[in-house]
Motif scaffolding. Structure first.
Motif, PDB file in Angstrom:
ATOM      1  N   MET A   1     -51.162  43.759 -62.866  1.00 26.09           N
ATOM      2  CA  MET A   1     -50.200  43.457 -63.750  1.00 26.09           C
ATOM      3  C   MET A   1     -49.888  41.891 -63.840  1.00 26.09           C
ATOM      4  N   ILE A   2     -50.172  41.286 -64.826  1.00 24.29           N
ATOM      5  CA  ILE A   2     -49.979  39.940 -64.893  1.00 24.29           C
ATOM      6  C   ILE A   2     -48.358  39.512 -65.199  1.00 24.29           C
ATOM      7  N   LYS A   3     -47.769  38.645 -64.313  1.00 19.76           N
ATOM      8  CA  LYS A   3     -46.366  38.507 -64.317  1.00 19.76           C
ATOM      9  C   LYS A   3     -46.060  37.031 -64.683  1.00 19.76           C
ATOM     10  N   ILE A   4     -47.087  36.102 -64.399  1.00 22.88           N
ATOM     11  CA  ILE A   4     -47.029  34.720 -64.394  1.00 22.88           C
ATOM     12  C   ILE A   4     -48.429  34.070 -64.844  1.00 22.88           C
ATOM     13  N   ILE A   5     -48.284  33.134 -65.869  1.00 28.79           N
ATOM     14  CA  ILE A   5     -49.336  32.484 -66.222  1.00 28.79           C
ATOM     15  C   ILE A   5     -49.227  30.804 -65.815  1.00 28.79           C
ATOM     16  N   THR A   6     -50.192  30.349 -65.149  1.00 35.16           N
ATOM     17  CA  THR A   6     -50.030  28.947 -64.666  1.00 35.16           C
ATOM     18  C   THR A   6     -51.132  28.312 -65.669  1.00 35.16           C
ATOM     19  N   ILE A   7     -50.542  27.064 -66.452  1.00 31.92           N
ATOM     20  CA  ILE A   7     -51.565  26.339 -67.222  1.00 31.92           C
ATOM     21  C   ILE A   7     -51.758  24.872 -66.654  1.00 31.92           C
ATOM     22  N   GLU A   8     -52.793  24.631 -66.014  1.00 36.24           N
ATOM     23  CA  GLU A   8     -53.334  23.171 -65.709  1.00 36.24           C
ATOM     24  C   GLU A   8     -54.001  22.454 -66.709  1.00 36.24           C
ATOM     25  N   ARG A   9     -53.833  21.289 -66.873  1.00 36.79           N
ATOM     26  CA  ARG A   9     -54.569  20.498 -68.301  1.00 36.79           C
ATOM     27  C   ARG A   9     -54.818  19.140 -67.810  1.00 36.79           C
ATOM     28  N   GLU A  10     -55.852  18.860 -68.467  1.00 37.39           N
ATOM     29  CA  GLU A  10     -56.169  17.267 -68.630  1.00 37.39           C
ATOM     30  C   GLU A  10     -55.208  16.769 -69.718  1.00 37.39           C
ATOM     31  N   TYR A  11     -54.684  15.494 -69.488  1.00 39.75           N
ATOM     32  CA  TYR A  11     -53.958  15.021 -70.068  1.00 39.75           C
ATOM     33  C   TYR A  11     -54.380  14.740 -71.719  1.00 39.75           C
ATOM     34  N   GLY A  12     -53.527  14.980 -72.648  1.00 42.62           N
ATOM     35  CA  GLY A  12     -53.732  14.831 -73.969  1.00 42.62           C
ATOM     36  C   GLY A  12     -54.348  15.927 -74.663  1.00 42.62           C
ATOM     37  N   CYS A  13     -54.808  17.150 -74.047  1.00 39.37           N
ATOM     38  CA  CYS A  13     -55.586  18.176 -74.523  1.00 39.37           C
ATOM     39  C   CYS A  13     -54.706  19.144 -74.986  1.00 39.37           C
ATOM     40  N   GLY A  14     -53.409  18.913 -75.251  1.00 41.95           N
ATOM     41  CA  GLY A  14     -52.429  19.865 -75.717  1.00 41.95           C
ATOM     42  C   GLY A  14     -51.899  20.915 -74.769  1.00 41.95           C
ATOM     43  N   PHE A 117     -49.769  26.575 -55.441  1.00 43.00           N
ATOM     44  CA  PHE A 117     -48.788  27.311 -54.793  1.00 43.00           C
ATOM     45  C   PHE A 117     -48.997  29.034 -55.184  1.00 43.00           C
ATOM     46  N   LEU A 118     -49.559  29.327 -56.198  1.00 46.77           N
ATOM     47  CA  LEU A 118     -49.502  30.835 -56.542  1.00 46.77           C
ATOM     48  C   LEU A 118     -51.000  31.325 -56.390  1.00 46.77           C
ATOM     49  N   LYS A 119     -51.781  30.571 -55.735  1.00 45.46           N
ATOM     50  CA  LYS A 119     -53.270  31.025 -55.713  1.00 45.46           C
ATOM     51  C   LYS A 119     -53.634  32.318 -55.071  1.00 45.46           C
ATOM     52  N   ASP A 120     -52.540  32.655 -54.079  1.00 46.97           N
ATOM     53  CA  ASP A 120     -52.833  34.194 -53.558  1.00 46.97           C
ATOM     54  C   ASP A 120     -51.867  35.282 -54.358  1.00 46.97           C
ATOM     55  N   ARG A 121     -51.399  34.912 -55.388  1.00 50.54           N
ATOM     56  CA  ARG A 121     -50.488  36.103 -55.845  1.00 50.54           C
ATOM     57  C   ARG A 121     -51.462  36.751 -56.853  1.00 50.54           C
ATOM     58  N   PRO A 122     -51.795  37.953 -56.777  1.00 52.49           N
ATOM     59  CA  PRO A 122     -52.529  38.671 -57.583  1.00 52.49           C
ATOM     60  C   PRO A 122     -52.126  38.915 -59.077  1.00 52.49           C
ATOM     61  N   GLU A 123     -50.756  38.721 -59.073  1.00 54.53           N
ATOM     62  CA  GLU A 123     -50.079  39.077 -60.328  1.00 54.53           C
ATOM     63  C   GLU A 123     -50.169  37.612 -61.410  1.00 54.53           C
ATOM     64  N   THR A 124     -50.878  36.790 -60.977  1.00 57.65           N
ATOM     65  CA  THR A 124     -50.841  35.341 -61.423  1.00 57.65           C
ATOM     66  C   THR A 124     -52.263  34.967 -62.350  1.00 57.65           C
ATOM     67  N   LEU A 125     -51.987  34.663 -63.525  1.00 58.52           N
ATOM     68  CA  LEU A 125     -53.412  34.285 -64.147  1.00 58.52           C
ATOM     69  C   LEU A 125     -53.281  32.745 -64.282  1.00 58.52           C
ATOM     70  N   MET A 200     -55.714  37.432 -70.873  1.00 61.48           N
ATOM     71  CA  MET A 200     -54.634  38.127 -70.233  1.00 61.48           C
ATOM     72  C   MET A 200     -54.613  39.853 -70.208  1.00 61.48           C
ATOM     73  N   ASP A 201     -55.080  40.181 -71.324  1.00 59.20           N
ATOM     74  CA  ASP A 201     -54.966  41.648 -71.676  1.00 59.20           C
ATOM     75  C   ASP A 201     -56.025  42.051 -71.213  1.00 59.20           C
ATOM     76  N   ALA A 202     -57.088  41.473 -71.088  1.00 58.32           N
ATOM     77  CA  ALA A 202     -58.502  41.952 -70.776  1.00 58.32           C
ATOM     78  C   ALA A 202     -58.569  41.891 -69.126  1.00 58.32           C
ATOM     79  N   TYR A 203     -58.005  41.062 -68.560  1.00 53.41           N
ATOM     80  CA  TYR A 203     -57.873  40.613 -66.965  1.00 53.41           C
ATOM     81  C   TYR A 203     -57.051  41.754 -66.324  1.00 53.41           C
ATOM     82  N   ALA A 204     -55.858  41.947 -67.244  1.00 54.42           N
ATOM     83  CA  ALA A 204     -54.652  42.685 -66.639  1.00 54.42           C
ATOM     84  C   ALA A 204     -55.247  43.966 -65.723  1.00 54.42           C
ATOM     85  N   PRO A 205     -56.165  44.753 -66.046  1.00 57.31           N
ATOM     86  CA  PRO A 205     -56.475  45.949 -65.107  1.00 57.31           C
ATOM     87  C   PRO A 205     -57.232  45.595 -63.846  1.00 57.31           C
ATOM     88  N   CYS A 206     -57.735  44.116 -63.552  1.00 52.67           N
ATOM     89  CA  CYS A 206     -58.260  43.742 -62.427  1.00 52.67           C
ATOM     90  C   CYS A 206     -57.018  43.214 -61.399  1.00 52.67           C
TER      91      CYS A 206
END
Length: 209
Positions: A1-14, A117-125, A200-206
Motif C-alpha cells: 500500500m502506497i502511503k507516501i509519494i515523493t516528487i522530484e522535478r526539473e526546475y520549471g516543469c511544474g 531518504f525514503l528509497k528503502d521504504r516499500p510504501e513510497t512511490l 499509484m493505483d496500478a503499482y499498489a499491489p506490488c
C-alpha cells in the motif's frame, strides 16, 4: 500500500503545481512550503534562510567562513551565538521531517532529497518530473520571468540540485534507478496528475502493505 509519494522535478516543469494537484486529488498533506516551514521551525531560523540553503551545497564563501570559525579559537567561542544554519544542518533536519512525514503517511513530498531518504521504504512511490526546455521557459515566462531569467534559472537551479545530490548522496541527478516513474509534464498539469494517481493505483499491489 502506497502511503507516501515523493516528487522530484526539473526546475520549471511544474513539479510544485502538479504535486499540489496530486495531494488535493488524494486528500493528502502536501509537503512543499510546509516542509520548508517545519525545517525552519526545528532549526530555529527564518524560512528565508532555509529557502536559500535547501537543495544546494553551501557556496564557497560560506564554506570558507565555516572553516575559519572551526579553525579559530575566538570563532569557536562565538559560533553557537551566531546560530549558523548551513546545508548540512538543513539536510539533517530535512531528513527528520521527511522520515516523520513518511511514518505518518498520506503525504506528497516535493524534492529536498526525499526520494533518497525514503528509497528503502516499500510504501513510497518515487516520481521524477521533467519537460522540454522550451516548455519550462514558457511556464516561467507565464509566471512573470523574462526569457533570459527563465533560461538562467533553469540552468542554475538544476545544476545546484545536481551538485546537492552528488555531494550528499553520492549519486548522479536524476538517479534514474530509484524512480518508479519518470513523466514528461508537457502533456499538462492535470494529465500528469492523473498519470501519477493512476500509476499509484496500478503499482499498489506490488508494494508491501
Amino acid at each position: 500500500m502506497i502511503k507516501i509519494i515523493t516528487i522530484e522535478r526539473e526546475y520549471g516543469c511544474g513539479g510544485g503545481e502538479i504535486a499540489q494537484l496530486v495531494a488535493k486529488r488524494l486528500g493528502w498533506k502536501l509537503w512543499d512550503q510546509a516542509l520548508t516551514e517545519e525545517i525552519a521551525r526545528l532549526a530555529k531560523c527564518p524560512t528565508t534562510i532555509v529557502e536559500a540553503r535547501e537543495e544546494r551545497p553551501d557556496p564557497l564563501y560560506y564554506r570558507l567562513f565555516k572553516s575559519f570559525l572551526r579553525g579559530s579559537y575566538e570563532g569557536s567561542l562565538n559560533a553557537p551565538r551566531l546560530n549558523l544554519v548551513d546545508s548540512e544542518t538543513i539536510l539533517a533536519t530535512t531528513r527528520r521531517v521527511v522520515e516523520n512525514a513518511a511514518t505518518h503517511g498520506n503525504g506528497v513530498i516535493v524534492g529536498r532529497g526525499s526520494q533518497q531518504f525514503l528509497k528503502d521504504r516499500p510504501e513510497t512511490l518515487r516520481v521524477f518530473l521533467y519537460a522540454p526546455r522550451e516548455n519550462k521557459i514558457r511556464r516561467l515566462v507565464a509566471r512573470g520571468k523574462s526569457e533570459k531569467e527563465a533560461e538562467e534559472l533553469i540552468d542554475t537551479v538544476d545544476n545546484e540540485r545536481t551538485d546537492f545530490i552528488k555531494k550528499y548522496f553520492n549519486v548522479e541527478w536524476p538517479d534514474r534507478a530509484i524512480y518508479h516513474a519518470m513523466i514528461n509534464t508537457s502533456c499538462g498539469d492535470e494529465a500528469t496528475m492523473r498519470m501519477i494517481v493512476n500509476f499509484m493505483d496500478a503499482y499498489a499491489p506490488c508494494a508491501v502493505s
